[in-house]
Design a protein around this motif. Structure first.
Motif, mmCIF file in Angstrom:
data_model
loop_
_atom_site.group_PDB
_atom_site.id
_atom_site.type_symbol
_atom_site.label_atom_id
_atom_site.label_comp_id
_atom_site.label_asym_id
_atom_site.label_seq_id
_atom_site.Cartn_x
_atom_site.Cartn_y
_atom_site.Cartn_z
ATOM 1 N N PRO A 561 0.846 -1.206 0.000
ATOM 2 C CA PRO A 561 0.000 0.000 0.000
ATOM 3 C C PRO A 561 0.878 1.251 0.000
ATOM 4 C CG PRO A 561 -0.796 -1.590 1.609
ATOM 5 C CD PRO A 561 0.530 -2.103 1.117
ATOM 6 N N THR A 562 0.627 2.120 -0.966
ATOM 7 C CA THR A 562 1.563 3.216 -1.202
ATOM 8 C C THR A 562 0.866 4.563 -1.167
ATOM 9 O OG1 THR A 562 2.944 1.790 -2.576
ATOM 10 C CG2 THR A 562 3.250 4.161 -2.823
ATOM 11 N N ILE A 563 1.510 5.474 -0.449
ATOM 12 C CA ILE A 563 1.086 6.880 -0.464
ATOM 13 C C ILE A 563 1.923 7.582 -1.523
ATOM 14 C CG2 ILE A 563 1.096 9.054 0.793
ATOM 15 C CD1 ILE A 563 0.678 5.736 2.581
ATOM 16 N N VAL A 564 1.272 8.069 -2.543
ATOM 17 C CA VAL A 564 1.950 8.791 -3.628
ATOM 18 C C VAL A 564 1.792 10.280 -3.392
ATOM 19 C CG1 VAL A 564 2.000 9.263 -6.102
ATOM 20 C CG2 VAL A 564 1.583 6.931 -5.282
ATOM 21 N N ASN A 565 2.933 10.960 -3.316
ATOM 22 C CA ASN A 565 2.937 12.424 -3.254
ATOM 23 C C ASN A 565 3.487 12.939 -4.572
ATOM 24 O OD1 ASN A 565 5.215 14.832 -2.173
ATOM 25 N ND2 ASN A 565 3.027 15.224 -2.230
ATOM 26 N N LEU A 566 2.711 13.784 -5.233
ATOM 27 C CA LEU A 566 3.086 14.279 -6.558
ATOM 28 C C LEU A 566 3.202 15.797 -6.542
ATOM 29 C CD1 LEU A 566 3.456 13.602 -9.645
ATOM 30 C CD2 LEU A 566 0.989 13.975 -9.857
ATOM 31 N N TYR A 567 4.346 16.293 -6.984
ATOM 32 C CA TYR A 567 4.551 17.751 -7.112
ATOM 33 C C TYR A 567 3.968 18.195 -8.446
ATOM 34 C CZ TYR A 567 7.195 21.929 -8.526
ATOM 35 O OH TYR A 567 7.565 23.169 -9.010
ATOM 36 N N LEU A 568 3.001 19.111 -8.381
ATOM 37 C CA LEU A 568 2.353 19.608 -9.591
ATOM 38 C C LEU A 568 2.917 20.974 -9.963
ATOM 39 C CD1 LEU A 568 -1.436 18.757 -8.996
ATOM 40 C CD2 LEU A 568 0.220 17.488 -10.374
ATOM 41 N N GLU A 576 -3.675 5.581 -13.960
ATOM 42 C CA GLU A 576 -3.263 4.263 -13.469
ATOM 43 C C GLU A 576 -2.688 4.360 -12.058
ATOM 44 O OE1 GLU A 576 -2.305 4.291 -17.967
ATOM 45 O OE2 GLU A 576 -2.138 5.657 -16.269
ATOM 46 N N ILE A 577 -1.927 5.422 -11.801
ATOM 47 C CA ILE A 577 -1.350 5.610 -10.478
ATOM 48 C C ILE A 577 -2.454 5.847 -9.456
ATOM 49 C CG2 ILE A 577 0.062 7.190 -9.098
ATOM 50 C CD1 ILE A 577 1.895 7.486 -11.537
ATOM 51 N N THR A 578 -3.399 6.695 -9.806
ATOM 52 C CA THR A 578 -4.505 6.983 -8.894
ATOM 53 C C THR A 578 -5.311 5.723 -8.587
ATOM 54 O OG1 THR A 578 -4.670 9.217 -9.784
ATOM 55 C CG2 THR A 578 -6.559 8.394 -8.551
ATOM 56 N N GLN A 579 -5.477 4.862 -9.582
ATOM 57 C CA GLN A 579 -6.262 3.642 -9.383
ATOM 58 C C GLN A 579 -5.585 2.685 -8.413
ATOM 59 O OE1 GLN A 579 -6.937 1.443 -12.982
ATOM 60 N NE2 GLN A 579 -8.229 -0.092 -12.003
ATOM 61 N N LEU A 580 -4.243 2.549 -8.483
ATOM 62 C CA LEU A 580 -3.535 1.546 -7.696
ATOM 63 C C LEU A 580 -3.038 2.055 -6.343
ATOM 64 C CD1 LEU A 580 -1.429 -0.204 -10.503
ATOM 65 C CD2 LEU A 580 -3.419 -1.120 -9.286
ATOM 66 N N ALA A 581 -2.848 3.350 -6.208
ATOM 67 C CA ALA A 581 -2.304 3.889 -4.965
ATOM 68 C C ALA A 581 -3.319 3.795 -3.835
ATOM 69 C CB ALA A 581 -1.881 5.338 -5.177
ATOM 70 N N ALA A 582 -2.790 3.622 -2.621
ATOM 71 C CA ALA A 582 -3.665 3.657 -1.441
ATOM 72 C C ALA A 582 -4.120 5.081 -1.174
ATOM 73 C CB ALA A 582 -2.933 3.099 -0.230
ATOM 74 N N SER A 583 -3.225 6.027 -1.430
ATOM 75 C CA SER A 583 -3.550 7.437 -1.230
ATOM 76 C C SER A 583 -2.721 8.265 -2.207
ATOM 77 C CB SER A 583 -3.253 7.850 0.209
ATOM 78 O OG SER A 583 -3.532 9.222 0.404
ATOM 79 N N VAL A 584 -3.326 9.332 -2.703
ATOM 80 C CA VAL A 584 -2.619 10.274 -3.576
ATOM 81 C C VAL A 584 -2.810 11.674 -3.019
ATOM 82 C CG1 VAL A 584 -2.374 11.234 -5.891
ATOM 83 C CG2 VAL A 584 -2.982 8.816 -5.600
ATOM 84 N N ILE A 585 -1.703 12.346 -2.786
ATOM 85 C CA ILE A 585 -1.756 13.713 -2.282
ATOM 86 C C ILE A 585 -0.758 14.540 -3.075
ATOM 87 C CG2 ILE A 585 -0.060 13.261 -0.441
ATOM 88 C CD1 ILE A 585 -1.782 15.204 1.322
ATOM 89 N N VAL A 586 -1.196 15.711 -3.543
ATOM 90 C CA VAL A 586 -0.339 16.522 -4.402
ATOM 91 C C VAL A 586 0.102 17.777 -3.659
ATOM 92 C CG1 VAL A 586 -1.390 15.647 -6.526
ATOM 93 C CG2 VAL A 586 -2.277 17.742 -5.474
ATOM 94 N N ASP A 587 1.263 18.291 -4.074
ATOM 95 C CA ASP A 587 1.758 19.536 -3.488
ATOM 96 C C ASP A 587 2.172 20.481 -4.595
ATOM 97 O OD1 ASP A 587 4.993 19.849 -3.577
ATOM 98 O OD2 ASP A 587 4.476 17.722 -3.515
#
Length: 625
Positions: A561-568, A576-587
């Motif tokens: 289970p992965t928390i993905v943090n993405l710099y926008l 695909e990342i959003t579908q598989l990630a446990a959580s997605v949070i952007v900064d």
């Protein structure tokens, strides 16, 4: 009481007031000015800076005179060469020994620039922008004071104005701007994500105080283009794609920077009129591979809304962009060459009488590396000579040339009778007024002993960290995995500092052993195929992860289970990342510490997306710029 007595008393009171005003005028000069100014004198009970060294108080040297009278008096004393000098602003290197012509040891654009001394003395220039600076702001403050001493010893003592692009953002897409020592905030989309006008005002006030502490008195920002084309490389400098939101936030930004009056503020050069976001395929018109802005949805006027807000709060200057507004005016030439854009729209429709300065490098081809010639951004007028380009820009209604030092071209045009000196005076008046309004003629120096007390204070640093944290936007949180529990979990990490994360959880080296993984990613970008290294550094291209990099990310997401943090810094395509990630949070520019503070629950993310995230690259290609 008879009339004679009344007259005598009236004169006594009046003379007393005049004497008080004279004393007050003399006392307006600080001890700092006495120390730093080399032309500070006292004569007939009046203290003043004898800028033209004639041992008398000229109108333009007199603080008690109206600005209009002062600038007209100075203008009447200026030669054509001095007028031409004030109409150019270019880069200047800052030395490590704080001497205006000292030890530079620089790389990047500033390494190819003449010293500020050379430009002041040989070209009579009085406006400069700076890029790389020493890591200690106090060195810059000393360099600035020394440079002002050079300026005050010229024939008329016209002070210099120092300008800068933004330096207060913790992002990964800030090109060429050293930010060491300054308080670090999220980038502009982060402020749009928060949407809080008071917070924008607080941020701008910090920038104002920190800039003024070292002598930066002109901000080459805010950038209020609209992010309507998600592939554009400069979105991180904008607020959002929403014109009304941008308009609402630009007002406290400009008010906060310019202060209650420019004497206590920083002049804002708002850009890029009339809006630079509508770039074809997101390619930037810094470079010859993209010269035009397109409006397939007929939304040219939508991009003007934020500028209308900037006019309401009296932005001190405006910068047009490089691109050609394709088929929007009577000729397809770049904004600063375009009389319909500058005179008809900006000057006449909007009644704007402030300074209009071109973006950088519209006149002269310059070498950029051993095998690269950087063509002037003279889009639509490539066949004109350098002299003809200067004429067309002035005729369009601009006042100042950014990134250029070709003062001789204005002198030639006036000498040949192609441009009247009266037209030159129109622009010089606007530029002089800004210097007078900033108080530079009265006391241009900064107190070097106060720099460390003002820049990077604990309060400012905490405010910056707050913006990094609360601007973050939570896009997905399956089963409410966030916030993570502290000190009881084992985490596998990627692209984030292990020392920082170890303050919150135990780190393992194998994802199979972890309770969760935390991975930080940047919005993808793909450089344009070019031999210009600067062009190749712009974040152009597609917005999705591809090939091996994408598979590597997806493999991790399937393993733990992965928390993905993405710099926008631009919108990203991540279905695909959003579908598989446990959580997605952007900064929008956050430190590893700020990211951990949110992921581990010490701070709640509050941001809303300032722009849409496309569902696919095909959707991007099908949309209207």
């Amino acid at each position: 009481m008879n009339k004679s007595t009344l007259l005598f008393l009236g004169l006594t009171i009046l003379l007393g007031c005049k004497q008080s005003n004279k004393e007050q005028k003399g006392n307006q000069f600080s001890e700092l000015l006495k120390i730093k100014s080399q032309i500070f004198i006292e004569k007939d009970g009046i203290k003043f800076r004898d800028l033209n060294k004639n041992q008398k108080l000229d109108i333009y040297e007199d603080l008690s005179q109206p600005t209009e009278a002062r600038l007209e008096n100075l203008l009447s004393q200026m030669t054509l060469e001095e007028k031409a000098g004030i109409m150019f602003i270019n880069g200047a290197p800052v030395s490590k020994d704080a001497k205006p012509d000292g030890n530079f040891e620089l790389t990047g654009p500033a390494a190819r620039m003449p010293s500020i001394v050379e430009n002041i003395k040989t070209r009579m220039m009085t406006h400069f922008n700076i890029w790389d600076i020493p890591s200690e702001p106090i060195i810059f403050a000393k360099w600035y004071n020394n440079s002002q001493q050079v300026a005050e010893n010229t024939r008329l003592g016209i002070p210099i104005t120092i300008a800068s692009d933004p330096r207060h953002h913790l992002g990964k897409n800030v090109i060429g701007m050293a930010s060491s020592g300054f308080s670090q905030f999220c980038e502009m989309p982060g402020f749009a994500a928060i949407g809080n006008e008071e917070l924008v005002s607080e941020f701008a006030d910090v920038v104002r105080r920190e800039y003024m502490a070292i002598g930066i008195r002109e901000a080459l920002h805010p950038q209020i283009d609209l992010a309507t084309e998600p592939r554009w490389a400069r979105i991180s400098g904008n607020f959002s794609e929403d014109a009304d939101l941008t308009a609402r936030l630009v007002k406290p930004y400009i008010n906060g920077l310019q202060g209650k009056s420019l004497k206590d503020g920083v002049a804002c050069m708002t850009k890029h009129f009339p809006g630079g976001g509508a770039q074809k395929e997101g390619l930037d018109p810094h470079f010859s591979f993209q010269k035009g802005q397109i409006y397939p949805g007929n939304n040219f006027n939508y991009h003007l809304i934020p500028f209308e807000a900037a006019f309401e709060v009296n932005t001190a200057a405006i910068m047009p962009y490089y691109g050609v507004p394709i088929d929007q005016t009577d000729e397809n030439v770049a904004m600063s060459y375009n009389k319909t854009i500058i005179t008809t729209l900006l000057r006449e429709k909007y009644k704007y009488n402030g300074v209009v300065c071109t973006d950088w490098g519209l006149i002269t081809d310059v070498p950029f590396g051993p095998d690269v010639i950087w063509k002037a951004r003279a889009w639509g007028v490539e066949d004109l000579s350098d002299e003809e380009r200067v004429f067309k820009i002035i005729d369009a209604g601009c006042d100042q040339f950014g990134g250029e030092s070709r003062t001789e071209l204005i002198i030639q045009l006036v000498s040949k009778g192609k441009i009247s000196e009266e037209r030159i005076d129109q622009s010089v008046r606007r530029l002089l007024k800004q210097k007078f309004d900033l108080g530079l003629f009265d006391n241009p120096f900064v107190d070097e002993t106060k720099v460390t007390e003002i820049i990077g204070t604990e309060t400012s640093i905490k405010l910056g960290e707050k913006t990094q944290q609360i601007s973050m936007t939570l896009l997905k949180n399956d089963n409410s995995v966030l916030p993570l529990s502290q000190n009881i979990l084992k985490v596998y990490i990627k692209n984030i500092d292990s020392t920082t994360v170890s303050n919150y959880a135990k780190i393992v080296t194998n994802p199979e052993e972890a309770d969760f993984a935390i991975i930080r990613l940047n919005t993808p970008w793909y450089p344009v195929d070019t031999n210009n290294s600067f062009a190749a550094s712009f974040h152009h291209g597609d917005l999705d992860f591809k090939g091996g990099k994408k598979e590597h990310i997806l493999k991790l997401l399937k393993t733990v289970p992965t928390i993905v943090n993405l710099y926008l810094d631009r919108p990203a395509v991540i279905p695909e990342i959003t579908q598989l990630a446990a959580s997605v949070i952007v900064d929008y520019g956050s430190s590893d510490k700020s990211v951990c503070e949110v992921i581990f629950g010490n701070v709640e993310p509050q941001g809303k997306l300032p722009f849409e995230l496309p569902s696919s690259m095909q959707a991007v290609k099908n949309q209207k710029n």
